[in-house]
Write a protein that holds these residues in place. Structure first.
Motif, PDB file in Angstrom:
ATOM      1  N   CYS A 142       0.845  -1.192   0.000  1.00 41.61           N
ATOM      2  CA  CYS A 142       0.000   0.000   0.000  1.00 41.61           C
ATOM      3  C   CYS A 142       0.879   1.239   0.000  1.00 41.61           C
ATOM      4  O   CYS A 142       1.941   1.255   0.637  1.00 41.61           O
ATOM      5  N   ILE A 143       0.426   2.257  -0.714  1.00 41.68           N
ATOM      6  CA  ILE A 143       1.134   3.531  -0.719  1.00 41.68           C
ATOM      7  C   ILE A 143       0.145   4.609  -0.296  1.00 41.68           C
ATOM      8  O   ILE A 143      -0.947   4.735  -0.859  1.00 41.68           O
ATOM      9  N   SER A 144       0.517   5.350   0.744  1.00 43.10           N
ATOM     10  CA  SER A 144      -0.384   6.369   1.273  1.00 43.10           C
ATOM     11  C   SER A 144      -0.099   7.714   0.624  1.00 43.10           C
ATOM     12  O   SER A 144       0.887   7.890  -0.084  1.00 43.10           O
ATOM     13  N   SER A 145      -0.962   8.664   0.886  1.00 42.06           N
ATOM     14  CA  SER A 145      -0.758  10.032   0.427  1.00 42.06           C
ATOM     15  C   SER A 145      -0.447  10.935   1.611  1.00 42.06           C
ATOM     16  O   SER A 145      -0.652  12.147   1.547  1.00 42.06           O
ATOM     17  N   ALA A 146       0.047  10.321   2.686  1.00 47.68           N
ATOM     18  CA  ALA A 146       0.324  11.058   3.914  1.00 47.68           C
ATOM     19  C   ALA A 146       1.803  11.020   4.271  1.00 47.68           C
ATOM     20  O   ALA A 146       2.168  11.078   5.439  1.00 47.68           O
ATOM     21  N   ASN A 147       2.669  10.910   3.272  1.00 50.72           N
ATOM     22  CA  ASN A 147       4.122  10.909   3.492  1.00 50.72           C
ATOM     23  C   ASN A 147       4.576   9.796   4.423  1.00 50.72           C
ATOM     24  O   ASN A 147       5.536   9.953   5.185  1.00 50.72           O
ATOM     25  N   GLU A 148       3.897   8.676   4.391  1.00 51.63           N
ATOM     26  CA  GLU A 148       4.319   7.513   5.155  1.00 51.63           C
ATOM     27  C   GLU A 148       5.103   6.568   4.254  1.00 51.63           C
ATOM     28  O   GLU A 148       4.951   6.600   3.035  1.00 51.63           O
ATOM     29  N   SER A 149       5.888   5.714   4.855  1.00 47.64           N
ATOM     30  CA  SER A 149       6.591   4.706   4.078  1.00 47.64           C
ATOM     31  C   SER A 149       5.584   3.695   3.540  1.00 47.64           C
ATOM     32  O   SER A 149       4.596   3.386   4.199  1.00 47.64           O
TER      33      SER A 149
END
Length: 122
Positions: free
Chosen positions: A50-57
């Motif tokens: 999963c890739i978030s849009s909240a600058n998380e890894s």
């Protein structure tokens, strides 16, 4: 109208690679995390990345970490899953999914694509 369309699946030999694409419409990736899930016959659905849009890894499940890479191209509103060193156990239907809006990765997103088949076999 929110829509997610996967592509890039196919038949590949063990050790091979595929790049799956998930093109989104009706929302922007800047506002939503996108996850890749898979389900094999007789198995429960599992989230693989999963890739978030909240600058998380990015998130990876244990079985795909180090072999799969998730990325996104905001300009194309598309999320990719680069799958390398594929194994027969990776055979499944792969889905991308998202909450709209929802910047954090979710285990049960509201919106799903139709899926793309990945088969790893000699």
């Amino acid at each position: 109208q929110v829509q997610l369309v996967e592509s890039g699946g196919g038949l590949v030999q063990p050790g091979g690679s595929l790049r799956l694409s998930c093109t989104a419409s009706g929302f922007t990736l800047e506002d939503s995390a996108v996850g890749w899930f898979r389900q094999a016959p007789g198995n429960e659905r599992e989230e693989v990345a999963c890739i978030s849009s909240a600058n998380e890894s990015p998130f990876y499940t244990d079985s795909t970490r180090g072999r799969f890479t998730i990325s996104r191209d905001i300009s194309k509103n598309t999320v990719y899953l680069q799958a390398d060193s594929l194994e027969p156990e990776d055979t499944a239907i792969y889905y991308c999914a998202a909450d709209v809006p929802g910047k954090i990765c979710s285990p049960r997103p509201d919106y799903w694509g139709q899926g793309t088949q990945v088969t790893v076999s000699a």
